[in-house]
Write a protein that holds these residues in place. Structure first.
Motif, PDB file in Angstrom:
ATOM      1  N   ARG A 244       0.822  -1.200   0.119  1.00 19.61           N
ATOM      2  CA  ARG A 244       0.019   0.055   0.041  1.00 19.61           C
ATOM      3  C   ARG A 244       0.945   1.361   0.056  1.00 19.61           C
ATOM      4  O   ARG A 244       1.751   1.394   1.050  1.00 19.61           O
ATOM      5  CB  ARG A 244      -0.785  -0.097   1.186  1.00 19.61           C
ATOM      6  CG  ARG A 244      -1.996   0.964   1.132  1.00 19.61           C
ATOM      7  CD  ARG A 244      -2.976   0.818   2.243  1.00 19.61           C
ATOM      8  NE  ARG A 244      -2.511   1.005   3.604  1.00 19.61           N
ATOM      9  CZ  ARG A 244      -2.863   2.267   4.246  1.00 19.61           C
ATOM     10  NH1 ARG A 244      -3.352   3.148   3.794  1.00 19.61           N
ATOM     11  NH2 ARG A 244      -2.119   2.515   5.520  1.00 19.61           N
ATOM     12  N   ASP A 245       0.871   1.991  -1.049  1.00 23.87           N
ATOM     13  CA  ASP A 245       1.843   2.950  -1.354  1.00 23.87           C
ATOM     14  C   ASP A 245       2.232   3.970   0.055  1.00 23.87           C
ATOM     15  O   ASP A 245       3.328   4.321   0.280  1.00 23.87           O
ATOM     16  CB  ASP A 245       1.443   3.930  -2.332  1.00 23.87           C
ATOM     17  CG  ASP A 245       1.307   3.152  -3.663  1.00 23.87           C
ATOM     18  OD1 ASP A 245       2.017   1.711  -3.952  1.00 23.87           O
ATOM     19  OD2 ASP A 245       0.711   3.600  -4.847  1.00 23.87           O
ATOM     20  N   TRP A 272      -0.802  -0.614  -4.377  1.00 25.37           N
ATOM     21  CA  TRP A 272      -1.800   0.320  -4.953  1.00 25.37           C
ATOM     22  C   TRP A 272      -1.863   1.393  -4.161  1.00 25.37           C
ATOM     23  O   TRP A 272      -1.280   1.373  -2.867  1.00 25.37           O
ATOM     24  CB  TRP A 272      -3.142  -0.218  -4.827  1.00 25.37           C
ATOM     25  CG  TRP A 272      -3.404  -1.024  -6.362  1.00 25.37           C
ATOM     26  CD1 TRP A 272      -3.911  -0.613  -7.527  1.00 25.37           C
ATOM     27  CD2 TRP A 272      -3.168  -2.455  -6.449  1.00 25.37           C
ATOM     28  NE1 TRP A 272      -4.088  -1.757  -8.278  1.00 25.37           N
ATOM     29  CE2 TRP A 272      -3.686  -2.689  -7.732  1.00 25.37           C
ATOM     30  CE3 TRP A 272      -2.763  -3.375  -5.658  1.00 25.37           C
ATOM     31  CZ2 TRP A 272      -3.744  -4.082  -8.187  1.00 25.37           C
ATOM     32  CZ3 TRP A 272      -2.620  -4.586  -6.246  1.00 25.37           C
ATOM     33  CH2 TRP A 272      -2.995  -4.902  -7.365  1.00 25.37           C
ATOM     34  N   ASN A 273      -2.445   2.470  -4.182  1.00 23.31           N
ATOM     35  CA  ASN A 273      -2.668   3.740  -3.642  1.00 23.31           C
ATOM     36  C   ASN A 273      -3.861   3.658  -3.073  1.00 23.31           C
ATOM     37  O   ASN A 273      -4.941   4.031  -3.764  1.00 23.31           O
ATOM     38  CB  ASN A 273      -2.216   5.039  -4.338  1.00 23.31           C
ATOM     39  CG  ASN A 273      -2.406   6.433  -3.534  1.00 23.31           C
ATOM     40  OD1 ASN A 273      -2.201   6.429  -2.239  1.00 23.31           O
ATOM     41  ND2 ASN A 273      -2.925   7.300  -4.160  1.00 23.31           N
ATOM     42  N   HIS A 274      -4.146   3.710  -1.615  1.00 19.15           N
ATOM     43  CA  HIS A 274      -5.343   3.651  -1.016  1.00 19.15           C
ATOM     44  C   HIS A 274      -5.350   3.978   0.449  1.00 19.15           C
ATOM     45  O   HIS A 274      -4.258   3.794   1.131  1.00 19.15           O
ATOM     46  CB  HIS A 274      -6.081   2.164  -1.178  1.00 19.15           C
ATOM     47  CG  HIS A 274      -7.382   1.963  -1.033  1.00 19.15           C
ATOM     48  ND1 HIS A 274      -7.997   1.968   0.088  1.00 19.15           N
ATOM     49  CD2 HIS A 274      -8.252   2.018  -1.932  1.00 19.15           C
ATOM     50  CE1 HIS A 274      -9.367   1.970   0.024  1.00 19.15           C
ATOM     51  NE2 HIS A 274      -9.842   1.975  -1.545  1.00 19.15           N
ATOM     52  N   TYR A 279      -7.300  -2.914   2.388  1.00 20.38           N
ATOM     53  CA  TYR A 279      -8.035  -2.207   1.455  1.00 20.38           C
ATOM     54  C   TYR A 279      -8.659  -3.484   0.500  1.00 20.38           C
ATOM     55  O   TYR A 279      -9.909  -3.258  -0.377  1.00 20.38           O
ATOM     56  CB  TYR A 279      -7.542  -1.274   0.574  1.00 20.38           C
ATOM     57  CG  TYR A 279      -6.368  -1.700  -0.452  1.00 20.38           C
ATOM     58  CD1 TYR A 279      -6.387  -2.065  -1.764  1.00 20.38           C
ATOM     59  CD2 TYR A 279      -5.060  -1.602   0.296  1.00 20.38           C
ATOM     60  CE1 TYR A 279      -5.301  -2.202  -2.274  1.00 20.38           C
ATOM     61  CE2 TYR A 279      -4.071  -1.608  -0.366  1.00 20.38           C
ATOM     62  CZ  TYR A 279      -3.958  -2.377  -1.383  1.00 20.38           C
ATOM     63  OH  TYR A 279      -2.980  -2.513  -2.245  1.00 20.38           O
ATOM     64  N   ASP A 293     -14.535   0.814  -4.382  1.00 20.18           N
ATOM     65  CA  ASP A 293     -13.963   1.448  -5.400  1.00 20.18           C
ATOM     66  C   ASP A 293     -13.058   1.000  -6.404  1.00 20.18           C
ATOM     67  O   ASP A 293     -12.888  -0.242  -6.219  1.00 20.18           O
ATOM     68  CB  ASP A 293     -12.829   2.732  -4.745  1.00 20.18           C
ATOM     69  CG  ASP A 293     -11.842   2.025  -3.901  1.00 20.18           C
ATOM     70  OD1 ASP A 293     -11.347   1.468  -4.480  1.00 20.18           O
ATOM     71  OD2 ASP A 293     -11.477   2.686  -2.762  1.00 20.18           O
ATOM     72  N   GLU A 294     -12.733   1.610  -7.398  1.00 20.39           N
ATOM     73  CA  GLU A 294     -12.143   0.944  -8.403  1.00 20.39           C
ATOM     74  C   GLU A 294     -10.773   0.528  -8.128  1.00 20.39           C
ATOM     75  O   GLU A 294     -10.223  -0.805  -8.956  1.00 20.39           O
ATOM     76  CB  GLU A 294     -11.842   1.786  -9.951  1.00 20.39           C
ATOM     77  CG  GLU A 294     -13.137   2.121 -10.450  1.00 20.39           C
ATOM     78  CD  GLU A 294     -13.935   0.920 -10.870  1.00 20.39           C
ATOM     79  OE1 GLU A 294     -13.465  -0.057 -11.431  1.00 20.39           O
ATOM     80  OE2 GLU A 294     -15.216   0.661 -10.645  1.00 20.39           O
ATOM     81  N   THR A 295      -9.976   1.103  -7.370  1.00 22.51           N
ATOM     82  CA  THR A 295      -8.777   0.261  -6.892  1.00 22.51           C
ATOM     83  C   THR A 295      -8.812  -0.960  -6.280  1.00 22.51           C
ATOM     84  O   THR A 295      -8.161  -2.055  -6.436  1.00 22.51           O
ATOM     85  CB  THR A 295      -8.128   1.136  -5.767  1.00 22.51           C
ATOM     86  OG1 THR A 295      -7.858   2.570  -6.443  1.00 22.51           O
ATOM     87  CG2 THR A 295      -6.930   0.563  -5.380  1.00 22.51           C
ATOM     88  N   GLN A 296      -9.980  -1.085  -5.333  1.00 22.03           N
ATOM     89  CA  GLN A 296     -10.215  -2.289  -4.676  1.00 22.03           C
ATOM     90  C   GLN A 296     -10.705  -3.490  -5.649  1.00 22.03           C
ATOM     91  O   GLN A 296     -10.312  -4.576  -5.384  1.00 22.03           O
ATOM     92  CB  GLN A 296     -11.240  -2.090  -3.666  1.00 22.03           C
ATOM     93  CG  GLN A 296     -10.782  -1.346  -2.384  1.00 22.03           C
ATOM     94  CD  GLN A 296     -12.052  -0.967  -1.381  1.00 22.03           C
ATOM     95  OE1 GLN A 296     -13.013  -0.397  -2.065  1.00 22.03           O
ATOM     96  NE2 GLN A 296     -12.040  -1.333  -0.276  1.00 22.03           N
ATOM     97  N   GLU A 298      -9.786  -3.509  -8.743  1.00 21.22           N
ATOM     98  CA  GLU A 298      -8.483  -3.897  -9.658  1.00 21.22           C
ATOM     99  C   GLU A 298      -7.567  -5.048  -8.823  1.00 21.22           C
ATOM    100  O   GLU A 298      -7.212  -5.869  -9.237  1.00 21.22           O
ATOM    101  CB  GLU A 298      -7.872  -2.591  -9.900  1.00 21.22           C
ATOM    102  CG  GLU A 298      -6.685  -3.123 -10.730  1.00 21.22           C
ATOM    103  CD  GLU A 298      -5.893  -1.675 -11.157  1.00 21.22           C
ATOM    104  OE1 GLU A 298      -4.651  -1.799 -11.517  1.00 21.22           O
ATOM    105  OE2 GLU A 298      -6.172  -0.936 -11.203  1.00 21.22           O
ATOM    106  N   ALA A 299      -7.489  -4.586  -7.323  1.00 26.29           N
ATOM    107  CA  ALA A 299      -6.534  -5.440  -6.744  1.00 26.29           C
ATOM    108  C   ALA A 299      -7.146  -6.798  -6.396  1.00 26.29           C
ATOM    109  O   ALA A 299      -6.336  -7.736  -6.502  1.00 26.29           O
ATOM    110  CB  ALA A 299      -6.566  -4.949  -5.292  1.00 26.29           C
TER     111      ALA A 299
END
Length: 310
Positions: A244-245, A272-274, A279, A293-296, A298-299
């Motif tokens: 996590r960035d 990822w940045n979260h 996350y 969200d989209e980051t979740q 994608e992960a």
């Protein structure tokens, strides 16, 4: 073969506590008990996908232990989205609950040895929390609906470090594993006494404010590189490590990967940045609707892809 399957089904009914339905899903949650290595029981919450089995299985874990069945039920309901994703992809899965972490118990206890005394078992130490995961994995491997040759582990934070602890002492159980934001300070023998944000009271360290963002900082804290090397030599499966960035422990996460990648070419790294620690486990609101969200997304898609490839 038919007799064995019937015996296995009877065995599982005997250790099944109860089932409950989840809103909007045809897949119930089955609350089960796995006999731990010292003869007690650890609960887990099993979901089986639709379709004929046996199915591959993913053990799902988060953080430190404790909390028992109440914690497990809350986790199943509030963080069900990850199990929805896994079952839709064809994986059986289970949130698990295990005993509380023992401070530096992994470093000081060594491998668990079991012998006999007066016809009963004798151990050199009590089992640790990652050994309750071993018990759950062994339990589900007996379930005729589960493919015992395709067991996976998905852990976040302390539970991600637990994956490596498990692999260092119990090889051969898993096909592959995902370690998200692994808090691997014990695994990597990090000496933290000189860290300004770490306090120790009665032998218990307070690590909630630990801040090690760079790999160089983390690497400089390794106290026993030979032991770390030996532990990672025991990793016998592909592992995807997720960072996590902006996490305060990103240096530890990345160092865990770098050291593993020196041993195995199939180690993988994604980050990822979260803003949320953990996350990859999206939380649902009071009505049961997931907040994703989209980051979740994608992960989680990357995790499923990794599992599928193995």
């Amino acid at each position: 073969m038919q007799s064995f399957a019937l015996t296995a089904i009877i065995y599982y009914v005997a250790l099944k506590l109860f089932s409950e339905k989840l809103p909007g899903s045809d897949l119930p949650v089955e609350y089960m008990l796995a006999e731990t290595l010292d003869g007690l029981y650890a609960p887990y919450a099993l979901r089986i996908p639709a379709g004929d089995g046996p199915h591959p299985f993913v053990l799902v874990a988060y953080g430190n232990g404790g909390g028992g069945l109440e914690w497990l039920q809350d986790r199943v309901r509030r963080f069900r989205y990850v199990t929805d994703v896994l079952t839709e992809a064809g994986y059986a899965c289970a949130w698990t609950r295990y005993r509380t972490e023992v401070e530096l118990g992994y470093n000081t206890g060594g491998p668990l040895l079991v012998e006999s005394r007066q016809g009963m078992e004798l151990m050199n130490r009590a089992p640790l929390e990652f050994e309750d995961e071993v018990a759950v994995l062994r339990d589900v491997s007996k379930n005729p609906r589960i493919d015992a040759s395709r067991l996976f582990h998905l852990g976040v934070s302390h539970a991600a470090e637990m994956l490596f602890k498990l692999l260092s002492q119990y090889p051969g159980l898993l096909r592959a594993g995902v370690a998200a934001e692994p808090a691997s300070h014990e695994l990597l023998t990090l000496g933290l006494d000189e860290e300004p944000t770490v306090a120790c009271h009665d032998g218990l360290r307070q690590l909630d404010s630990l801040n090690i963002r760079s790999v160089e900082h983390a690497r400089a804290r390794i106290t026993d590189p030979d032991e770390v090397s030996a532990r990672l030599d025991s990793v016998d499966i592909p592992v995807l490590i997720i960072g996590r960035d902006q996490d305060e422990l990103q240096g530890i996460f990345r160092l865990n990967f770098d050291l593993l990648a020196e041993k195995r070419t199939d180690a993988e790294w994604r980050t990822w940045n979260h803003e949320i620690h953990g996350y990859i486990y999206p939380e649902s609101n009071a009505d049961g609707a997931p907040r994703v969200d989209e980051t979740q997304r994608e992960a989680l898609a990357s995790i499923v892809d990794f599992l599928d490839r193995h």
